[in-house]
Design an enzyme around this catalytic site. Structure first.
Site, PDB file in Angstrom:
ATOM      1  N   CYS A 175      13.765  10.544   7.468  1.00 18.53           N
ATOM      2  CA  CYS A 175      13.647  10.208   8.885  1.00 18.53           C
ATOM      3  C   CYS A 175      15.019  10.163   9.536  1.00 18.53           C
ATOM      4  O   CYS A 175      15.125  10.023  10.743  1.00 18.53           O
ATOM      5  CB  CYS A 175      12.936   8.876   9.058  1.00 18.53           C
ATOM      6  N   LYS A 204       0.881  -1.166   0.000  1.00 15.31           N
ATOM      7  CA  LYS A 204       0.000   0.000   0.000  1.00 15.31           C
ATOM      8  C   LYS A 204       0.919   1.217   0.000  1.00 15.31           C
ATOM      9  O   LYS A 204       1.446   1.616   1.048  1.00 15.31           O
ATOM     10  CB  LYS A 204      -0.889  -0.021   1.250  1.00 15.31           C
ATOM     11  N   SER A 236       4.663   8.126  10.063  1.00 14.90           N
ATOM     12  CA  SER A 236       4.763   8.950  11.267  1.00 14.90           C
ATOM     13  C   SER A 236       4.525   8.112  12.532  1.00 14.90           C
ATOM     14  O   SER A 236       3.873   7.052  12.470  1.00 14.90           O
ATOM     15  CB  SER A 236       3.720  10.065  11.198  1.00 14.90           C
TER      16      SER A 236
HETATM   17  P1  NAD Z   1       2.023   9.036   7.489  1.00 17.39           P
HETATM   18  O1  NAD Z   1       2.118   8.367   8.801  1.00 17.39           O
HETATM   19  O2  NAD Z   1       1.126  10.206   7.357  1.00 17.39           O
HETATM   20  O3  NAD Z   1       1.565   7.996   6.368  1.00 17.39           O
HETATM   21  C1  NAD Z   1       2.190   6.744   6.224  1.00 17.39           C
HETATM   22  C2  NAD Z   1       1.186   5.754   5.648  1.00 17.39           C
HETATM   23  O4  NAD Z   1       0.089   5.636   6.542  1.00 17.39           O
HETATM   24  C3  NAD Z   1       0.619   6.191   4.308  1.00 17.39           C
HETATM   25  O5  NAD Z   1       0.575   5.074   3.457  1.00 17.39           O
HETATM   26  C4  NAD Z   1      -0.774   6.710   4.651  1.00 17.39           C
HETATM   27  O6  NAD Z   1      -1.718   6.469   3.639  1.00 17.39           O
HETATM   28  C5  NAD Z   1      -1.146   5.931   5.894  1.00 17.39           C
HETATM   29  N1  NAD Z   1      -1.967   6.693   6.854  1.00 17.39           N
HETATM   30  C6  NAD Z   1      -1.987   8.038   7.042  1.00 17.39           C
HETATM   31  N2  NAD Z   1      -2.815   8.360   8.058  1.00 17.39           N
HETATM   32  C7  NAD Z   1      -3.333   7.199   8.520  1.00 17.39           C
HETATM   33  C8  NAD Z   1      -4.241   6.861   9.574  1.00 17.39           C
HETATM   34  N3  NAD Z   1      -4.781   7.788  10.342  1.00 17.39           N
HETATM   35  N4  NAD Z   1      -4.524   5.560   9.777  1.00 17.39           N
HETATM   36  C9  NAD Z   1      -3.973   4.602   9.018  1.00 17.39           C
HETATM   37  N5  NAD Z   1      -3.106   4.861   7.994  1.00 17.39           N
HETATM   38  C10 NAD Z   1      -2.787   6.139   7.753  1.00 17.39           C
HETATM   39  O7  NAD Z   1       3.534   9.419   7.082  1.00 17.39           O
HETATM   40  P2  NAD Z   1       4.018  10.265   5.827  1.00 17.39           P
HETATM   41  O8  NAD Z   1       3.643  11.694   6.046  1.00 17.39           O
HETATM   42  O9  NAD Z   1       3.628   9.611   4.564  1.00 17.39           O
HETATM   43  O10 NAD Z   1       5.595  10.083   5.950  1.00 17.39           O
HETATM   44  C11 NAD Z   1       6.409  10.903   6.742  1.00 17.39           C
HETATM   45  C12 NAD Z   1       6.659  10.268   8.094  1.00 17.39           C
HETATM   46  O11 NAD Z   1       7.275   8.985   7.908  1.00 17.39           O
HETATM   47  C13 NAD Z   1       7.645  11.052   8.949  1.00 17.39           C
HETATM   48  O12 NAD Z   1       7.175  11.057  10.258  1.00 17.39           O
HETATM   49  C14 NAD Z   1       8.932  10.268   8.825  1.00 17.39           C
HETATM   50  O13 NAD Z   1       9.834  10.419   9.903  1.00 17.39           O
HETATM   51  C15 NAD Z   1       8.410   8.877   8.759  1.00 17.39           C
HETATM   52  N6  NAD Z   1       9.368   7.964   8.182  1.00 17.39           N
HETATM   53  C16 NAD Z   1      10.019   7.142   9.056  1.00 17.39           C
HETATM   54  C17 NAD Z   1      10.987   6.279   8.596  1.00 17.39           C
HETATM   55  C18 NAD Z   1      11.733   5.404   9.548  1.00 17.39           C
HETATM   56  O14 NAD Z   1      12.545   4.616   9.094  1.00 17.39           O
HETATM   57  N7  NAD Z   1      11.509   5.461  10.841  1.00 17.39           N
HETATM   58  C19 NAD Z   1      11.303   6.237   7.225  1.00 17.39           C
HETATM   59  C20 NAD Z   1      10.597   7.082   6.358  1.00 17.39           C
HETATM   60  C21 NAD Z   1       9.631   7.943   6.862  1.00 17.39           C
END
Ligand code: NAD
Length: 486
Positions: free
Chosen positions: A283, A175, A228
């Site tokens: 990240c 996804k 996140s």
């Molecule tokens: P996000 O959490 O908003 O979204 C990630 C995924 O979750 C997406 O596929 C989205 O469709 C889904 N999603 C969003 N809201 C949701 C909800 N309420 N319930 C269920 N699913 C939901 O993250 P983003 O904005 O796409 O990415 C940025 C974040 O990812 C930053 O916080 C970054 O630090 C983190 N990140 C972490 C790593 C790591 O290795 N720790 C790596 C890359 C990115």
């Protein structure tokens, strides 16, 4: 962006399916234009994807791993052949620079290369445990697994999971982020071209609703998530409460501790590159720098480096209008609270791309630990500098973060570096390195609220997440003595 890209589709049983339901626009962040649409997959789509993966599983998992990885040898060649085109897609849908997009696809190649080495790593174990009795361990795939990805690496993060999980015999449902769903369709095409049987890899699209459905679906055995912390917690709780194994990587607030004896040029160069690379949307980005003692010369040099970073040239856009506004809000709030903005990236506009979402490189000094910009994930090209009197105070600031992805120290003293390596509360530590990403075969994963679940997501540690260990005890010779254990 003049060009309109094809609409994004679900990919089920080796076919792109016709979109018959709700769609969402996909926006190019560097010019604000609509470039494609993405379907919001339904429960029926997910059921179909799970069914297709389930049907493919007996055949795929039954193929010996040395043969399964042949698909990934061919796939790696396709990634190499199509590198420029794949990087263009990432560049367009995510807004990062072309050089960063090329580096992202190169990392996908490295991840695929690691998967090709898996037969060397999952040989299992065998031991004669009593006379004529052998125990052996084999690594078996978990079954149908899901991988949920964020927006910041549309190509690389899916490759954190696809090659390893599939080479180890699992069938997958990806996804992608609804903000950057385009690269995933191209990945599906190339996996098919490399000879992956239909049904082994599937894609559903959408946002919250489909992610929740994945966490609830009884046909899915394991869920990996990258995004996140707020959503990682939701996914981890929901998937594990449905008795699935789950590995959920969350957000970050990475601290760079800079000591007065740090090499000024090397430090300035690395810190500026770390905070601004991929527009700060990594990240692993340096987000908070803790300067210990007298470091004004280094701060000056960091500002000089930051000023060389030009939006629209060597600095890409951030993902959305909302992200730009959020980042600028953090800067303004810090300024209002008494911090000093040394390099200001607010109100940045790129000629010819006035509707793009750009934030210029920003350096803010005299941030205090209680300010929001010091504690929260900003996810933009912004460096908050916090001053500390000594190493222990710097470590206290680092340790108080609820996150724990990465921490780095810049110094020429081995003893000081060793002390900080030991005391920093983070999963990935750098010494004179701004972005301490462990490269294969080492594994990627943070601590604290940057990761929920055991194992790491890449490298050797991921093997345990994607497999079940089968323990078999055998005895063939009747003359073997029996005892209470065998
Ligand atoms: P996000 O959490 O908003 O979204 C990630 C995924 O979750 C997406 O596929 C989205 O469709 C889904 N999603 C969003 N809201 C949701 C909800 N309420 N319930 C269920 N699913 C939901 O993250 P983003 O904005 O796409 O990415 C940025 C974040 O990812 C930053 O916080 C970054 O630090 C983190 N990140 C972490 C790593 C790591 O290795 N720790 C790596 C890359 C990115």
């Amino acid at each position: 962006m003049e060009q309109q890209l094809p609409e994004v589709k679900n990919y089920i049983s080796g076919k792109f399916t016709k979109n018959g339901h709700k769609i969402m626009d996909v926006i190019c962040p560097s010019d604000g234009k609509v470039i494609s649409t993405v379907p919001m997959s339904t429960m029926k789509d997910l059921d179909d994807a799970v069914k297709s993966a389930k049907e493919a599983f007996p055949l795929w998992s039954g193929i010996p791993i040395k043969e399964r990885v042949q698909v990934f040898y061919r796939y790696k060649t396709l990634l190499e052949k199509n590198l420029k085109e794949l990087a263009e897609l990432t560049h367009i849908e995510n807004g990062k620079t072309m050089d960063e997009s090329i580096a992202e696809v190169e990392k996908s190649i490295e991840l695929t290369e690691f998967a090709c080495s898996l037969p060397q790593l999952v040989g299992g174990e065998i031991l004669e445990v009593s006379s004529g009795v052998e125990c052996r361990i084999e690594y078996k795939p978990v079954g149908v697994v899901a991988s949920i990805a964020p927006f910041n690496f549309p190509h690389m993060v899916p490759h954190w999971t696809i090659p390893n999980a599939i080479a180890l015999g699992n069938c997958m449902i990806l996804k992608p982020s609804e903000q950057v769903p385009i690269s995933a369709n191209r990945i599906a095409e190339m996996l098919k071209e490399a000879g992956l049987p239909d049904g082994v890899f599937n894609i559903v699209n959408g946002d919250r609703e489909i992610v929740e459905a994945i966490c609830d679906h009884p046909g899915i055995s394991a869920v990996s998530f990258v995004g996140s912390t707020k959503v990682a917690k939701i996914v981890y709780k929901r998937a594990t409460s449905n008795l699935k194994r789950c590995l959920a990587l969350g957000g970050a607030k990475n601290h760079l501790i800079v000591l007065p004896d740090a090499h000024p040029e090397m430090t300035a160069n690395n810190v500026a590159a770390s905070m601004s690379g991929c527009a700060g949307q990594r990240c692993m980005a340096a987000s908070a720098m803790v300067g210990v003692g007298e470091i004004d010369i280094i701060v000056d040099k960091i500002c000089n480096e930051a000023k060389k970073i030009v939006p629209g040239e060597n600095l890409g856009s951030v993902i959305s209008k909302e992200a730009k506004e959020r980042i600028e809000r953090y800067i303004t709030e810090a300024e209002n609270a008494g911090a000093k903005v040394l390099v200001d990236g607010r109100k940045t506009s790129v000629k010819g791309k006035e509707d793009g979402f750009y934030v210029g490189p920003t350096v803010i000094d005299f941030v205090t630990p209680e300010m929001a910009i010091a504690k929260e994930e900003v996810f933009g090209p912004v460096l908050a500098i916090i001053r500390a009197k000594d190493i222990d105070e710097a470590l206290k600031i680092e340790n108080s973060s609820e996150y724990g992805n990465a921490a780095s120290v810049f110094t020429q003293s081995g003893g000081a570096a060793r002390y900080i390596m030991e005391k920093a509360s983070a999963g990935m530590i750098g010494v004179n390195i701004g972005v301490p990403v462990p490269r294969e075969p080492f594994s990627f994963g943070g601590w604290n609220e940057s990761k929920f679940g055991v194992c790491d997501i890449t490298g050797k540690s991921s093997i345990e997440f994607w497999t079940l260990q089968k323990k078999t005890t055998t005895k063939w010779n009747p003359e073997s003595k029996s005892n209470w254990m065998s």
